[in-house]
Scaffold this motif. Structure first.
Motif, PDB file in Angstrom:
ATOM      1  N   VAL A   1     -34.072  35.838  -6.314  1.00 30.62           N
ATOM      2  CA  VAL A   1     -32.601  35.437  -6.689  1.00 30.62           C
ATOM      3  C   VAL A   1     -32.654  34.782  -8.623  1.00 30.62           C
ATOM      4  CG1 VAL A   1     -30.957  33.096  -7.026  1.00 30.62           C
ATOM      5  CG2 VAL A   1     -32.569  34.069  -5.092  1.00 30.62           C
ATOM      6  N   LYS A   2     -31.880  36.064  -9.450  1.00 33.76           N
ATOM      7  CA  LYS A   2     -31.948  35.916 -10.551  1.00 33.76           C
ATOM      8  C   LYS A   2     -30.645  34.564 -11.017  1.00 33.76           C
ATOM      9  CE  LYS A   2     -34.996  38.733 -10.650  1.00 33.76           C
ATOM     10  NZ  LYS A   2     -36.861  38.373 -10.862  1.00 33.76           N
ATOM     11  N   GLN A   3     -31.197  33.974 -12.234  1.00 29.38           N
ATOM     12  CA  GLN A   3     -30.126  33.323 -13.178  1.00 29.38           C
ATOM     13  C   GLN A   3     -29.889  34.052 -14.365  1.00 29.38           C
ATOM     14  OE1 GLN A   3     -30.057  29.054 -12.988  1.00 29.38           O
ATOM     15  NE2 GLN A   3     -29.101  29.792 -14.988  1.00 29.38           N
TER      16      GLN A   3
ATOM     17  N   VAL B   1     -27.511  35.115 -17.500  1.00 30.86           N
ATOM     18  CA  VAL B   1     -26.240  34.760 -18.554  1.00 30.86           C
ATOM     19  C   VAL B   1     -25.984  35.628 -19.698  1.00 30.86           C
ATOM     20  CG1 VAL B   1     -27.823  32.395 -19.059  1.00 30.86           C
ATOM     21  CG2 VAL B   1     -28.139  34.956 -20.540  1.00 30.86           C
TER      22      VAL B   1
ATOM     23  N   ARG C   1     -25.457  40.978 -19.108  1.00 28.33           N
ATOM     24  CA  ARG C   1     -26.284  40.828 -18.210  1.00 28.33           C
ATOM     25  C   ARG C   1     -26.964  40.900 -18.394  1.00 28.33           C
ATOM     26  NH1 ARG C   1     -21.890  43.183 -13.925  1.00 28.33           N
ATOM     27  NH2 ARG C   1     -20.264  41.574 -14.620  1.00 28.33           N
TER      28      ARG C   1
ATOM     29  N   ILE D   1     -31.239  38.262 -17.226  1.00 27.58           N
ATOM     30  CA  ILE D   1     -31.896  37.289 -16.002  1.00 27.58           C
ATOM     31  C   ILE D   1     -32.193  36.477 -17.332  1.00 27.58           C
ATOM     32  CG2 ILE D   1     -33.401  36.760 -14.861  1.00 27.58           C
ATOM     33  CD1 ILE D   1     -33.368  39.918 -13.656  1.00 27.58           C
ATOM     34  N   GLU D   2     -31.988  35.049 -17.205  1.00 25.67           N
ATOM     35  CA  GLU D   2     -32.298  34.144 -17.685  1.00 25.67           C
ATOM     36  C   GLU D   2     -33.624  33.251 -16.567  1.00 25.67           C
ATOM     37  OE1 GLU D   2     -31.193  31.507 -20.441  1.00 25.67           O
ATOM     38  OE2 GLU D   2     -30.001  30.031 -18.261  1.00 25.67           O
TER      39      GLU D   2
ATOM     40  N   THR E   1     -35.668  33.277 -13.053  1.00 22.41           N
ATOM     41  CA  THR E   1     -36.281  33.632 -11.499  1.00 22.41           C
ATOM     42  C   THR E   1     -36.365  32.379 -10.813  1.00 22.41           C
ATOM     43  OG1 THR E   1     -37.001  35.833 -11.848  1.00 22.41           O
ATOM     44  CG2 THR E   1     -37.469  35.132  -9.974  1.00 22.41           C
ATOM     45  N   ILE E   2     -35.358  32.554  -9.799  1.00 25.31           N
ATOM     46  CA  ILE E   2     -35.532  31.075  -8.890  1.00 25.31           C
ATOM     47  C   ILE E   2     -35.854  31.464  -7.985  1.00 25.31           C
ATOM     48  CG2 ILE E   2     -33.434  29.772  -8.278  1.00 25.31           C
ATOM     49  CD1 ILE E   2     -31.641  30.318  -9.684  1.00 25.31           C
TER      50      ILE E   2
ATOM     51  N   ARG F   1     -36.666  31.310  -4.492  1.00 27.74           N
ATOM     52  CA  ARG F   1     -36.411  31.886  -3.112  1.00 27.74           C
ATOM     53  C   ARG F   1     -36.008  30.799  -2.410  1.00 27.74           C
ATOM     54  NH1 ARG F   1     -37.601  37.554  -1.314  1.00 27.74           N
ATOM     55  NH2 ARG F   1     -39.949  36.987  -0.592  1.00 27.74           N
TER      56      ARG F   1
ATOM     57  N   ILE G   1     -33.461  27.984  -2.063  1.00 29.67           N
ATOM     58  CA  ILE G   1     -32.358  28.204  -2.121  1.00 29.67           C
ATOM     59  C   ILE G   1     -31.442  29.145  -0.698  1.00 29.67           C
ATOM     60  CG2 ILE G   1     -30.193  30.752  -2.746  1.00 29.67           C
ATOM     61  CD1 ILE G   1     -31.323  28.953  -5.180  1.00 29.67           C
TER      62      ILE G   1
END
Ligand code: MG
Length: 391
Positions: free
Chosen positions: A136-138, A140, A146, A148-149, A151-152, A154, A157
């Motif tokens: 999962v990528k956040q 901006v 686009r 990637i700010e 990497t969350i 996962r 999530i």
């Protein structure tokens, strides 16, 4: 414990371009709404259901409502949370746990409903949700692109589904918060803001929300019993027989004029034998030898087409449906091309499926080995099974 289910079905719009609100669209003979409602109406733990409908539909509810005493309907509001609030006002005082479900999720299972009820009874608030397999990528926007700010992880999530289930007093606080002007896309968000911990229990990847045209197409295929990748089964069969003078040559139940015929206990029909092993194999039901042993005098000279018919019946009894069968017959001579249509029709009739679902091809072995010398005949077959649609 008295459990009430609220079905949020008041949406009037449709992104599906049909003009009809999506909950009233047909899925193989039943509307999306009916399938969603019945999942709860048929659940042993659900005492009653309140369906929030568009105002016009409340005045004239779908006719199938009449068959279910558990169901009442109320007019929905402009937002989903307004519809739920209206329905909540109609919840009887004795109700202890209230479930909220999106009408657009018609494939919710009894197990998922049970998990939500149990967790709400224990913890006061729970939703069903599924974990994510993808990283999962956040993201901006930077200079219009686009980027990637972060990497969350996962593991943290979960994707929320419905039903969401609450003890009545917990939901009452959330509904009051919603009425005070707080906007939320689901009831769990209001309960979180009201300060109550919401537990997460396992949802189901099949409990999809129908939103797009593609979702609707997949849902229709699934509801109509088309092949589901998760239950499809494939099987393979092979057979060969020696060719000798003084025997008839039977392929797929059709007798073909030939100097030599196949030697065997039965009519030695390789196409049928390979097809039988393919369908039995796909179903995990053994093979031709275990059902029709050549040591058994009953099968001496037997019509293999009849054995194929019996095997197909066995599969149907076990809950399988034959999707298609493809057979290759390997024979040096005579050419079987002129007979393929009859062979195909005979096999399809014995299998109990449409002729379009059966394919038969002839090959020679290019003069190589025993088949190439005209001393033997062989056949290969594959079969695909689907689970028979439950009625
Ligand atoms: Mg055989």
């Amino acid at each position: 414990m008295h459990v009430t289910a609220i079905i949020a079905a008041a949406g009037g719009g449709s992104r599906l371009g049909t003009g009809t609100p999506k909950q009233f669209l047909d899925l193989a003979g039943r509307s999306i709404l009916e399938r969603s409602v019945l999942a709860f109406a048929d659940h042993a733990s659900i005492a009653d259901l309140i369906v929030a409908l568009p105002a016009a539909a409340v005045a004239e509810p779908p006719s199938w409502f009449a068959a279910h005493r558990k169901i009442r309907c109320v007019p929905g509001g402009s937002r989903r949370q307004d519809s739920v609030a209206n329905a909540f006002d109609a919840v009887w005082a004795e109700s202890e746990v209230v479930l909220i479900h999106d009408a657009a999720r018609p494939f919710v299972s009894a197990e998922v409903i049970s998990r939500a009820i149990d967790a709400a009874a224990k913890h006061g608030a729970a939703i069903v949700a599924v974990s994510v397999a993808d990283t999962v990528k956040q993201v901006v926007m930077r200079d219009g692109e686009r980027v990637i700010e972060v990497t969350i992880p996962r593991e943290s999530i979960y994707l929320a589904q419905t039903p969401q289930a609450f003890r009545r007093d917990v939901l009452a606080r959330a509904v009051a918060l919603g009425r005070s002007g707080v906007d939320a896309t689901d009831e769990a968000a209001l309960v979180e803001q009201a300060g109550h911990a919401v537990h997460v229990v396992e949802g189901d990847s099949l409990n999809v929300k129908i939103t797009t045209e593609a979702d609707l197409e997949r849902a229709r295929a699934r509801a109509s019993g088309a092949v589901d990748r998760t239950t499809a089964r494939v099987g393979f069969g092979y057979d060969n027989h020696r060719l000798v003078e003084g025997r008839r040559l039977i392929i797929g139940g059709v007798e073909i004029a030939s100097e030599k015929g196949a030697l065997g206990h039965s009519d030695a029909d390789v196409a049928c034998h390979a097809a039988i092993d393919a369908i039995l194999g796909a179903a995990g039901l053994g093979d031709i030898g275990s059902h029709f042993p050549d040591s058994d005098p009953r099968w001496e000279g037997a019509s293999s087409l009849a054995l194929l018919r019996q095997s197909a019946a066995l599969l149907r009894d076990a809950g399988h449906r034959i999707e298609n069968v493809d057979v290759v017959v390997v024979l040096e001579r005579p050419k079987i091309a002129p007979h393929l249509t009859r062979i195909r029709e005979g096999l399809a009739t014995a299998l109990g499926i449409a002729v379009e679902r059966v394919s038969v091809k002839g090959k020679t072995n290019e003069g190589v080995d025993a088949i190439g010398r005209g001393e033997a005949i062989a056949a290969h077959a594959v079969a695909l099974l689907a689970r028979a649609p439950s009625s």
